[in-house]
Scaffold this motif. Structure first.
Motif, PDB file in Angstrom:
ATOM      1  N   PHE A 163      -1.187  -0.406  -9.524  1.00  0.00           N
ATOM      2  CA  PHE A 163      -2.114  -0.670  -8.427  1.00  0.00           C
ATOM      3  C   PHE A 163      -3.095  -1.747  -8.859  1.00  0.00           C
ATOM      4  O   PHE A 163      -3.170  -2.112 -10.028  1.00  0.00           O
ATOM      5  CB  PHE A 163      -2.901   0.594  -8.053  1.00  0.00           C
ATOM      6  CG  PHE A 163      -2.063   1.686  -7.456  1.00  0.00           C
ATOM      7  CD1 PHE A 163      -1.073   1.415  -6.522  1.00  0.00           C
ATOM      8  CD2 PHE A 163      -2.278   3.006  -7.823  1.00  0.00           C
ATOM      9  CE1 PHE A 163      -0.302   2.429  -5.972  1.00  0.00           C
ATOM     10  CE2 PHE A 163      -1.524   4.027  -7.273  1.00  0.00           C
ATOM     11  CZ  PHE A 163      -0.542   3.745  -6.346  1.00  0.00           C
ATOM     12  N   ALA A 220      -7.910   8.229   2.859  1.00  0.00           N
ATOM     13  CA  ALA A 220      -7.695   6.921   2.255  1.00  0.00           C
ATOM     14  C   ALA A 220      -7.519   7.087   0.765  1.00  0.00           C
ATOM     15  O   ALA A 220      -8.137   7.953   0.143  1.00  0.00           O
ATOM     16  CB  ALA A 220      -8.861   6.001   2.554  1.00  0.00           C
ATOM     17  N   PHE A 221      -6.659   6.234   0.167  1.00  0.00           N
ATOM     18  CA  PHE A 221      -6.337   6.387  -1.242  1.00  0.00           C
ATOM     19  C   PHE A 221      -7.547   6.175  -2.134  1.00  0.00           C
ATOM     20  O   PHE A 221      -7.974   7.056  -2.848  1.00  0.00           O
ATOM     21  CB  PHE A 221      -5.209   5.431  -1.626  1.00  0.00           C
ATOM     22  CG  PHE A 221      -5.029   5.267  -3.109  1.00  0.00           C
ATOM     23  CD1 PHE A 221      -4.915   6.367  -3.938  1.00  0.00           C
ATOM     24  CD2 PHE A 221      -4.987   4.014  -3.684  1.00  0.00           C
ATOM     25  CE1 PHE A 221      -4.755   6.225  -5.305  1.00  0.00           C
ATOM     26  CE2 PHE A 221      -4.824   3.864  -5.044  1.00  0.00           C
ATOM     27  CZ  PHE A 221      -4.711   4.969  -5.848  1.00  0.00           C
ATOM     28  N   THR A 277     -11.073   3.313  -3.398  1.00  0.00           N
ATOM     29  CA  THR A 277     -11.830   2.063  -3.351  1.00  0.00           C
ATOM     30  C   THR A 277     -12.117   1.642  -4.791  1.00  0.00           C
ATOM     31  O   THR A 277     -13.249   1.646  -5.241  1.00  0.00           O
ATOM     32  CB  THR A 277     -13.157   2.254  -2.590  1.00  0.00           C
ATOM     33  OG1 THR A 277     -13.852   3.387  -3.150  1.00  0.00           O
ATOM     34  CG2 THR A 277     -12.907   2.495  -1.110  1.00  0.00           C
ATOM     35  N   THR A 287      -5.396  -2.008  -3.466  1.00  0.00           N
ATOM     36  CA  THR A 287      -4.527  -0.917  -3.037  1.00  0.00           C
ATOM     37  C   THR A 287      -5.332   0.101  -2.233  1.00  0.00           C
ATOM     38  O   THR A 287      -6.327   0.636  -2.706  1.00  0.00           O
ATOM     39  CB  THR A 287      -3.895  -0.214  -4.250  1.00  0.00           C
ATOM     40  OG1 THR A 287      -3.146  -1.160  -4.997  1.00  0.00           O
ATOM     41  CG2 THR A 287      -2.967   0.902  -3.803  1.00  0.00           C
ATOM     42  N   ASN A 288      -4.884   0.382  -1.029  1.00  0.00           N
ATOM     43  CA  ASN A 288      -5.578   1.336  -0.166  1.00  0.00           C
ATOM     44  C   ASN A 288      -4.597   1.819   0.890  1.00  0.00           C
ATOM     45  O   ASN A 288      -4.210   1.065   1.778  1.00  0.00           O
ATOM     46  CB  ASN A 288      -6.795   0.681   0.488  1.00  0.00           C
ATOM     47  CG  ASN A 288      -7.721   1.706   1.125  1.00  0.00           C
ATOM     48  OD1 ASN A 288      -7.294   2.757   1.579  1.00  0.00           O
ATOM     49  ND2 ASN A 288      -9.002   1.384   1.162  1.00  0.00           N
ATOM     50  N   PHE A 289      -4.197   3.067   0.785  1.00  0.00           N
ATOM     51  CA  PHE A 289      -3.271   3.590   1.786  1.00  0.00           C
ATOM     52  C   PHE A 289      -3.579   5.050   2.074  1.00  0.00           C
ATOM     53  O   PHE A 289      -4.281   5.720   1.313  1.00  0.00           O
ATOM     54  CB  PHE A 289      -1.819   3.428   1.337  1.00  0.00           C
ATOM     55  CG  PHE A 289      -1.458   4.149   0.062  1.00  0.00           C
ATOM     56  CD1 PHE A 289      -0.968   5.446   0.081  1.00  0.00           C
ATOM     57  CD2 PHE A 289      -1.590   3.509  -1.160  1.00  0.00           C
ATOM     58  CE1 PHE A 289      -0.631   6.101  -1.096  1.00  0.00           C
ATOM     59  CE2 PHE A 289      -1.247   4.163  -2.345  1.00  0.00           C
ATOM     60  CZ  PHE A 289      -0.768   5.462  -2.316  1.00  0.00           C
ATOM     61  N   GLN A 290      -3.062   5.544   3.166  1.00  0.00           N
ATOM     62  CA  GLN A 290      -3.300   6.916   3.581  1.00  0.00           C
ATOM     63  C   GLN A 290      -2.340   7.854   2.863  1.00  0.00           C
ATOM     64  O   GLN A 290      -1.161   7.574   2.737  1.00  0.00           O
ATOM     65  CB  GLN A 290      -3.115   7.054   5.097  1.00  0.00           C
ATOM     66  CG  GLN A 290      -4.101   6.251   5.923  1.00  0.00           C
ATOM     67  CD  GLN A 290      -5.509   6.821   5.833  1.00  0.00           C
ATOM     68  OE1 GLN A 290      -5.696   8.031   5.835  1.00  0.00           O
ATOM     69  NE2 GLN A 290      -6.495   5.940   5.740  1.00  0.00           N
ATOM     70  N   ASN A 291      -2.884   8.970   2.390  1.00  0.00           N
ATOM     71  CA  ASN A 291      -2.043   9.974   1.755  1.00  0.00           C
ATOM     72  C   ASN A 291      -2.705  11.325   1.956  1.00  0.00           C
ATOM     73  O   ASN A 291      -3.831  11.530   1.518  1.00  0.00           O
ATOM     74  CB  ASN A 291      -1.864   9.671   0.265  1.00  0.00           C
ATOM     75  CG  ASN A 291      -0.726  10.471  -0.341  1.00  0.00           C
ATOM     76  OD1 ASN A 291      -0.792  11.691  -0.421  1.00  0.00           O
ATOM     77  ND2 ASN A 291       0.304   9.784  -0.775  1.00  0.00           N
ATOM     78  N   ASN A 296       0.818  -1.198   0.000  1.00  0.00           N
ATOM     79  CA  ASN A 296       0.000   0.000   0.000  1.00  0.00           C
ATOM     80  C   ASN A 296       0.863   1.264   0.000  1.00  0.00           C
ATOM     81  O   ASN A 296       0.960   1.991   0.991  1.00  0.00           O
ATOM     82  CB  ASN A 296      -0.947  -0.006   1.201  1.00  0.00           C
ATOM     83  CG  ASN A 296      -2.074  -1.009   1.016  1.00  0.00           C
ATOM     84  OD1 ASN A 296      -2.616  -1.126  -0.073  1.00  0.00           O
ATOM     85  ND2 ASN A 296      -2.397  -1.746   2.054  1.00  0.00           N
ATOM     86  N   SER A 297       1.497   1.502  -1.127  1.00  0.00           N
ATOM     87  CA  SER A 297       2.341   2.677  -1.277  1.00  0.00           C
ATOM     88  C   SER A 297       2.613   2.888  -2.765  1.00  0.00           C
ATOM     89  O   SER A 297       2.351   2.014  -3.582  1.00  0.00           O
ATOM     90  CB  SER A 297       3.666   2.488  -0.538  1.00  0.00           C
ATOM     91  OG  SER A 297       4.400   1.416  -1.119  1.00  0.00           O
TER      92      SER A 297
END
Length: 223
Positions: free
Chosen positions: A65, A77-78, A80, A69-73, A45-46
């Motif tokens: 991706f 949250a990136f 869905t 894929t789901n990450f904080q930025n 997740n980056s």
């Protein structure tokens, strides 16, 4: 009557066969896959800077991706994402301020000058920071078009995949196919691409010639 029906069916089959033969995808790895992605954990997740096999950078560094894929930025949250009709992985290119943006390209060889080619792909978009309108700028040789404009939704949400199609006429036997993400404000929006295909448009006269030739041959055999 039966002979007429048989001839008509044969003609349609011949035309369909010509279209199928000419519909060979000239794009290498339009599915945007790479043998080393995804890796455990599934997925990383980056941003990863992984370039799909057969493609190279047009500017910056795109990422691979998939729907997991789901990450904080930036505190959000990136995304869905849902799977495109092509499935698997997809390319994400960030829009940048001004005319810059992470892009991807591939050289297509074996083109016929003056022949029309149909480019198709799927696209979606996901909001990273502020909302903006985003699209793909697509160049093939000296021709450039833009895809449908997509308005980024709320943070953490991706738009449904949308099919795109464009007609190009090459002026050389080898040309670069380039995808560059563009945005109205350059808010680092994830502009996403998958299922790229480039095929020669069948010549109607060629298909008709094959069909008529088959009809004549079959008619002679019947007689």
């Amino acid at each position: 009557m039966k002979i007429t029906q048989t001839l008509a069916a044969f003609t349609l089959l011949a035309i369909a066969s010509v279209a199928t033969v000419q519909a060979q995808n000239l794009v290498t790895n339009g599915s945007m896959s790479h043998p080393s992605y995804p890796l455990p954990p599934d997925p990383p997740n980056s941003h990863n800077g992984i370039m799909p096999t057969g493609w190279s950078s047009a500017f910056g560094s795109t990422d691979l991706f998939h729907i997991g894929t789901n990450f904080q930025n930036g505190g959000s949250a990136f995304s869905t994402f849902v799977s495109s009709s092509d499935g698997g992985t997809f390319v994400s290119g960030l829009t940048f301020p001004g005319s810059l943006g992470e892009g991807i390209q591939q050289t297509i060889n074996g083109l016929t000058i003056g022949q029309q080619y149909l480019l198709t792909f799927e696209q979606t978009v996901s909001r990273r920071f502020a909302s903006e309108d985003a699209w793909w700028e697509v160049s093939f040789g000296s021709e450039t078009f833009i895809s449908d404009i997509m308005t980024t939704p709320a943070p953490g949400v991706a738009l449904p995949w949308v099919n795109q199609s464009m007609l190009f006429t090459p002026t050389a036997s080898s040309q670069a196919l380039i995808f560059l993400p563009r945005g109205t404000t350059g808010q680092n929006t994830w502009t996403v691409l998958d299922g790229v295909s480039l095929v020669a448009v069948p010549e109607p006269t060629s298909a008709l010639f094959v069909g008529l030739s088959g009809m004549i041959l079959l008619f002679r055999r019947r007689r």
